[in-house]
Design a protein around this motif. Structure first.
Motif, PDB file in Angstrom:
ATOM      1  N   LEU A  51      97.247  78.761  42.156  1.00 30.57           N
ATOM      2  CA  LEU A  51      98.064  79.820  41.562  1.00 30.57           C
ATOM      3  C   LEU A  51      97.677  81.172  42.148  1.00 30.57           C
ATOM      4  O   LEU A  51      96.498  81.539  42.180  1.00 30.57           O
ATOM      5  CB  LEU A  51      97.899  79.848  40.041  1.00 30.57           C
ATOM      6  N   SER A  99     104.884  84.757  41.142  1.00 30.24           N
ATOM      7  CA  SER A  99     103.766  83.822  41.293  1.00 30.24           C
ATOM      8  C   SER A  99     104.114  82.714  42.270  1.00 30.24           C
ATOM      9  O   SER A  99     105.280  82.382  42.479  1.00 30.24           O
ATOM     10  CB  SER A  99     103.376  83.230  39.932  1.00 30.24           C
ATOM     11  N   TRP A 100     103.068  82.160  42.875  1.00 27.80           N
ATOM     12  CA  TRP A 100     103.154  81.034  43.809  1.00 27.80           C
ATOM     13  C   TRP A 100     102.250  79.922  43.266  1.00 27.80           C
ATOM     14  O   TRP A 100     101.119  80.196  42.838  1.00 27.80           O
ATOM     15  CB  TRP A 100     102.668  81.447  45.196  1.00 27.80           C
ATOM     16  N   HIS A 101     102.718  78.658  43.307  1.00 29.94           N
ATOM     17  CA  HIS A 101     101.994  77.571  42.656  1.00 29.94           C
ATOM     18  C   HIS A 101     101.830  76.350  43.565  1.00 29.94           C
ATOM     19  O   HIS A 101     102.652  76.094  44.449  1.00 29.94           O
ATOM     20  CB  HIS A 101     102.753  77.078  41.409  1.00 29.94           C
ATOM     21  N   SER A 102     100.749  75.602  43.305  1.00 27.96           N
ATOM     22  CA  SER A 102     100.617  74.204  43.711  1.00 27.96           C
ATOM     23  C   SER A 102     100.337  73.447  42.418  1.00 27.96           C
ATOM     24  O   SER A 102      99.308  73.669  41.773  1.00 27.96           O
ATOM     25  CB  SER A 102      99.478  74.011  44.707  1.00 27.96           C
ATOM     26  N   ARG A 103     101.240  72.545  42.047  1.00 28.93           N
ATOM     27  CA  ARG A 103     101.194  71.936  40.711  1.00 28.93           C
ATOM     28  C   ARG A 103     100.248  70.727  40.680  1.00 28.93           C
ATOM     29  O   ARG A 103      99.558  70.425  41.645  1.00 28.93           O
ATOM     30  CB  ARG A 103     102.608  71.556  40.281  1.00 28.93           C
ATOM     31  N   PRO A 119     106.225  77.477  36.775  1.00 26.12           N
ATOM     32  CA  PRO A 119     105.725  76.708  37.920  1.00 26.12           C
ATOM     33  C   PRO A 119     106.759  76.518  39.029  1.00 26.12           C
ATOM     34  O   PRO A 119     107.958  76.393  38.774  1.00 26.12           O
ATOM     35  CB  PRO A 119     105.336  75.355  37.305  1.00 26.12           C
ATOM     36  N   HIS A 138      94.789  73.149  45.852  1.00 26.12           N
ATOM     37  CA  HIS A 138      94.269  73.685  44.605  1.00 26.12           C
ATOM     38  C   HIS A 138      93.045  74.555  44.875  1.00 26.12           C
ATOM     39  O   HIS A 138      92.519  74.607  45.975  1.00 26.12           O
ATOM     40  CB  HIS A 138      93.899  72.537  43.664  1.00 26.12           C
ATOM     41  N   MET A 174     103.177  78.643  30.621  1.00 23.46           N
ATOM     42  CA  MET A 174     103.500  79.055  31.993  1.00 23.46           C
ATOM     43  C   MET A 174     105.009  79.289  32.044  1.00 23.46           C
ATOM     44  O   MET A 174     105.787  78.380  32.358  1.00 23.46           O
ATOM     45  CB  MET A 174     103.090  77.969  32.976  1.00 23.46           C
ATOM     46  N   PHE A 231      94.703  73.405  39.835  1.00 23.15           N
ATOM     47  CA  PHE A 231      96.001  73.771  40.392  1.00 23.15           C
ATOM     48  C   PHE A 231      95.787  74.850  41.429  1.00 23.15           C
ATOM     49  O   PHE A 231      94.652  75.278  41.689  1.00 23.15           O
ATOM     50  CB  PHE A 231      97.005  74.187  39.318  1.00 23.15           C
ATOM     51  N   LEU A 282     105.564  83.401  35.600  1.00 21.23           N
ATOM     52  CA  LEU A 282     104.564  82.378  35.879  1.00 21.23           C
ATOM     53  C   LEU A 282     105.132  80.968  35.793  1.00 21.23           C
ATOM     54  O   LEU A 282     104.387  79.988  35.791  1.00 21.23           O
ATOM     55  CB  LEU A 282     103.381  82.510  34.914  1.00 21.23           C
TER      56      LEU A 282
END
Length: 364
Positions: free
Chosen positions: A308, A321-325, A31, A331, A25, A306, A29
């Motif tokens: 994404l 990109s946008w994330h929730s880790r 995080p 998720h 990642m 996750f 991408l």
């Protein structure tokens, strides 16, 4: 002749499709916490299938078709079965696919259309829809072996039992245009009269031309792609990625006896498999010091879930990109809808609709 030989050698050496490596990642991408930190539009049980029809924002929650005005979700219609997929046309027609294979059209040129039982019997696992004009509706069937609710079993069985169909609404005819796909879960018509489809278990996007020829568009994604949505600018697309890949899961997918024993003896929520929800049980397979430090979940911990969202340019190359880790809760992002400078995302695993600001497909 060469392909089977190469596949045999790769299987022995652990190369190519038989490798257990996963892409890093990094780059666009890398995080972040943009999904986790985004404003909550509304808490709602299992939001899915977000679409924009004119100025309306519609989505599904179980067997309910919902509308969101501002920050307030309101029911529009209830169905006898769960809603599997939605699509809206430029003429404001809304196609609704139900768990039993039914496809219904509300509004537009073909208002009131529905598939007959014989045709619907061919579609046992509809995962995504898209219009091409007002007369053609394209349909993804994830698998003819498992319903959508059993997606995890379909992955663990290593099936490639999906297909893409075209429904001619004027002629009421249903035509299969591609088969033997590894769980197609998203579909978008491009400007070249082809369809771009997310093939989840192969972690890639493919293009299918009118003759049914398949070619890769974007390969080796770090997760399992779900639905595609157009960007409001008319250039590029949004891709939802509903769960991550990992070396451990890739290893399990290659251990047939272990996988069969696991599926036979353990509840599916506890399988060593991707998940839509953040960890919530001490019985889950990833535990202990690999996940937590001093009782706090590590953002960089190995995870089965996750959030994404990937912004793609007009050539379907990732640009943001946008994330929730791992330490987040938003998720299982399976669908998004673009309304200008706001991207609305549905966290199927986090029971939340969130608002993401963007400018031309980049974080604002």
């Amino acid at each position: 002749m060469i392909a089977p030989i190469r596949n045999f050698i790769d299987r022995i050496r652990g190369n190519g499709r038989h490798a257990i490596t996963t892409p890093p990642m990094d780059g666009v991408l890398q995080p972040n916490t943009l999904i986790e930190d985004a404003p909550l539009l509304a808490p709602i049980s299992r939001p899915d299938n977000l679409v924009r029809r004119g100025e309306e924002m519609l989505f599904s929650s179980g067997n309910q078709l919902m509308r969101i005005n501002g920050t307030t979700p309101e029911p529009v219609e209830a169905f006898p079965h769960a809603v599997n997929a939605l699509a809206a046309s430029t003429g404001n027609a809304l196609a609704i696919a139900l768990m039993d294979g039914s496809v219904i059209v509300r509004g537009g040129k073909h208002d009131g259309f529905s598939l007959d039982q014989r045709q619907a019997a061919s579609l046992t696992c509809i995962t995504a829809l898209c219009f091409s004009g007002e007369d053609r509706l394209h349909i993804c069937q994830g698998s003819h072996r498992n319903p959508l609710s059993e997606w995890k079993r379909d992955l663990m069985e290593r099936n490639a039992a999906g297909s893409v169909w075209t429904l001619d609404l004027s002629q009421k005819s249903l035509t299969k245009i591609a088969s033997d796909l590894a769980f197609p879960y998203g579909i978008l018509a491009d400007d070249k009269d082809s369809l771009v489809v997310s093939e989840s278990w192969q972690s890639r996007l493919i293009s299918i031309d009118p003759s049914g020829n398949v070619r890769p568009v974007l390969e080796d994604l770090p997760g399992y792609p779900a639905r595609l949505a157009p960007q409001s600018s008319g250039r590029g697309a949004w891709l939802s990625v509903f769960a991550p890949r990992s070396q451990l899961i890739e290893f399990v997918l290659r251990e047939d006896k272990f996988r069969a024993d696991m599926m036979r003896s353990i509840p599916s929520d506890l399988w060593m498999a991707p998940s839509l929800t953040a960890p919530h049980s001490f019985l889950e397979p990833l535990q202990g010091g690999g996940l937590k430090q001093l009782g706090v979940m590590k953002p960089w911990a190995p995870t089965r879930s996750f959030g994404l969202i990937i912004s793609l340019d007009e050539n379907f190359a990732p640009v943001a990109s946008w994330h929730s880790r791992a330490d987040g809760t938003r998720h299982g992002i399976t669908s998004v809808a673009d309304r200008g400078e706001e991207l609305v995302a549905g966290s199927l695993g986090g029971d939340a609709l969130v608002s993401l600001r963007h400018s031309g497909g980049l974080p604002a």
